[in-house]
Design a protein around this motif. Structure first.
Motif, PDB file in Angstrom:
ATOM      1  N   LEU A  79      15.913  82.198  18.018  1.00 46.40           N
ATOM      2  CA  LEU A  79      15.330  81.051  17.306  1.00 46.40           C
ATOM      3  C   LEU A  79      13.825  81.203  17.096  1.00 46.40           C
ATOM      4  N   GLY A  80      13.145  81.768  18.073  1.00 46.11           N
ATOM      5  CA  GLY A  80      11.703  81.943  17.948  1.00 46.11           C
ATOM      6  C   GLY A  80      11.328  83.041  16.978  1.00 46.11           C
ATOM      7  N   GLY A  81      12.250  83.948  16.742  1.00 48.95           N
ATOM      8  CA  GLY A  81      11.972  85.045  15.817  1.00 48.95           C
ATOM      9  C   GLY A  81      12.091  84.637  14.362  1.00 48.95           C
ATOM     10  N   LEU A  82      12.779  83.532  14.091  1.00 44.81           N
ATOM     11  CA  LEU A  82      12.948  83.112  12.698  1.00 44.81           C
ATOM     12  C   LEU A  82      11.618  82.763  12.023  1.00 44.81           C
ATOM     13  N   LEU A  98      23.322  77.312  -1.528  1.00 42.85           N
ATOM     14  CA  LEU A  98      23.901  76.033  -1.937  1.00 42.85           C
ATOM     15  C   LEU A  98      22.824  74.967  -2.149  1.00 42.85           C
ATOM     16  N   GLY A  99      21.702  75.370  -2.665  1.00 40.57           N
ATOM     17  CA  GLY A  99      20.620  74.452  -2.964  1.00 40.57           C
ATOM     18  C   GLY A  99      19.735  74.106  -1.774  1.00 40.57           C
ATOM     19  N   VAL A 100      19.984  74.730  -0.625  1.00 36.74           N
ATOM     20  CA  VAL A 100      19.189  74.448   0.583  1.00 36.74           C
ATOM     21  C   VAL A 100      18.412  75.707   0.930  1.00 36.74           C
ATOM     22  N   ASN A 101      17.112  75.534   1.234  1.00 37.07           N
ATOM     23  CA  ASN A 101      16.310  76.695   1.636  1.00 37.07           C
ATOM     24  C   ASN A 101      16.874  77.308   2.917  1.00 37.07           C
ATOM     25  N   LEU A 107      17.539  76.880  10.806  1.00 36.70           N
ATOM     26  CA  LEU A 107      16.994  76.092  11.912  1.00 36.70           C
ATOM     27  C   LEU A 107      17.672  74.736  12.083  1.00 36.70           C
ATOM     28  N   GLY A 108      18.180  74.155  10.991  1.00 38.21           N
ATOM     29  CA  GLY A 108      18.761  72.822  11.078  1.00 38.21           C
ATOM     30  C   GLY A 108      20.257  72.798  11.272  1.00 38.21           C
ATOM     31  N   VAL A 109      20.947  73.867  10.880  1.00 39.05           N
ATOM     32  CA  VAL A 109      22.411  73.851  10.958  1.00 39.05           C
ATOM     33  C   VAL A 109      22.939  74.963  11.867  1.00 39.05           C
ATOM     34  N   SER A 111      21.425  76.802  14.047  1.00 42.85           N
ATOM     35  CA  SER A 111      20.878  76.880  15.406  1.00 42.85           C
ATOM     36  C   SER A 111      21.739  76.137  16.426  1.00 42.85           C
ATOM     37  N   PHE A 112      22.396  75.053  16.018  1.00 43.72           N
ATOM     38  CA  PHE A 112      23.188  74.280  16.981  1.00 43.72           C
ATOM     39  C   PHE A 112      24.431  75.028  17.462  1.00 43.72           C
ATOM     40  N   PRO A 113      25.230  75.611  16.570  1.00 47.66           N
ATOM     41  CA  PRO A 113      26.347  76.419  17.085  1.00 47.66           C
ATOM     42  C   PRO A 113      25.869  77.611  17.924  1.00 47.66           C
ATOM     43  N   PHE A 114      24.716  78.168  17.553  1.00 50.21           N
ATOM     44  CA  PHE A 114      24.156  79.273  18.335  1.00 50.21           C
ATOM     45  C   PHE A 114      23.816  78.812  19.756  1.00 50.21           C
ATOM     46  N   LEU A 115      23.166  77.652  19.881  1.00 52.05           N
ATOM     47  CA  LEU A 115      22.817  77.130  21.209  1.00 52.05           C
ATOM     48  C   LEU A 115      24.057  76.749  22.010  1.00 52.05           C
ATOM     49  N   ILE A 116      25.058  76.206  21.342  1.00 51.78           N
ATOM     50  CA  ILE A 116      26.312  75.878  22.037  1.00 51.78           C
ATOM     51  C   ILE A 116      26.983  77.147  22.537  1.00 51.78           C
ATOM     52  N   ALA A 117      26.996  78.189  21.729  1.00 52.72           N
ATOM     53  CA  ALA A 117      27.604  79.462  22.141  1.00 52.72           C
ATOM     54  C   ALA A 117      26.855  80.071  23.325  1.00 52.72           C
ATOM     55  N   VAL A 118      25.528  80.018  23.289  1.00 54.52           N
ATOM     56  CA  VAL A 118      24.742  80.549  24.410  1.00 54.52           C
ATOM     57  C   VAL A 118      25.003  79.724  25.670  1.00 54.52           C
TER      58      VAL A 118
END
Length: 142
Positions: A79-82, A98-101, A107-109, A111-118
């Motif tokens: 996350l800090g490397g992004l 899909l129209g989103v940067n 960081l907004g979408v 990151s949460f599954p990544f943190l849950i997996a960790v």
């Protein structure tokens, strides 16, 4: 006939002194067994907080700390490397999906599954460390 009506057992009469066995008689206690195994000894070491027990617990704590630091480093890099990636390569930060940067999406979408997996990996690996510790303590003597 009840239990109280049973006649008392009479001791066996070995007979006259001439009928008694001469020499040495060995009496074996079949009910006696060695129960002080290595596992019992190790549990005692842990309960009494001896140097050996403290070393075992310190080893478990070191393994848990190492695991936590490794996974923290993974999160820090992931996350800090992004932001570093977007600062070093600005065109990557301008990509839209899909129209989103891309930065907002990561960081907004994502990151949460990544943190849950960790977090799930940490719990699973920490429980495995604890089970290895229990197996070490309960391992029978060879």
């Amino acid at each position: 006939m009840t239990a109280h009506d049973d006649p008392e057992p009479t001791p066996r009469d070995p007979g006259p002194p001439a009928a008694r066995p001469t020499g040495r008689v060995r009496i074996v206690l079949a009910g006696v067994s060695r129960r002080d195994t290595r596992a019992d000894h190790t549990r005692t070491e842990l309960a009494q907080q001896t140097r050996v027990g403290e070393a075992l617990v310190r080893g478990l704590m070191r393994a848990q700390l190492t695991l936590a630091l490794r996974l923290s480093l993974l999160v820090l890099i992931g996350l800090g490397g992004l932001p570093w990636l977007f600062a070093i390569a600005p065109p990557v930060g301008r990509v839209t999906v899909l129209g989103v940067n891309l930065p907002w999406l990561l960081l907004g979408v994502v990151s949460f599954p990544f943190l849950i997996a960790v977090g799930w990996a940490y719990v699973w690996l920490a429980e495995r460390n604890e089970q290895d510790f229990v197996d070490l303590v309960q391992r029978p003597e060879r």
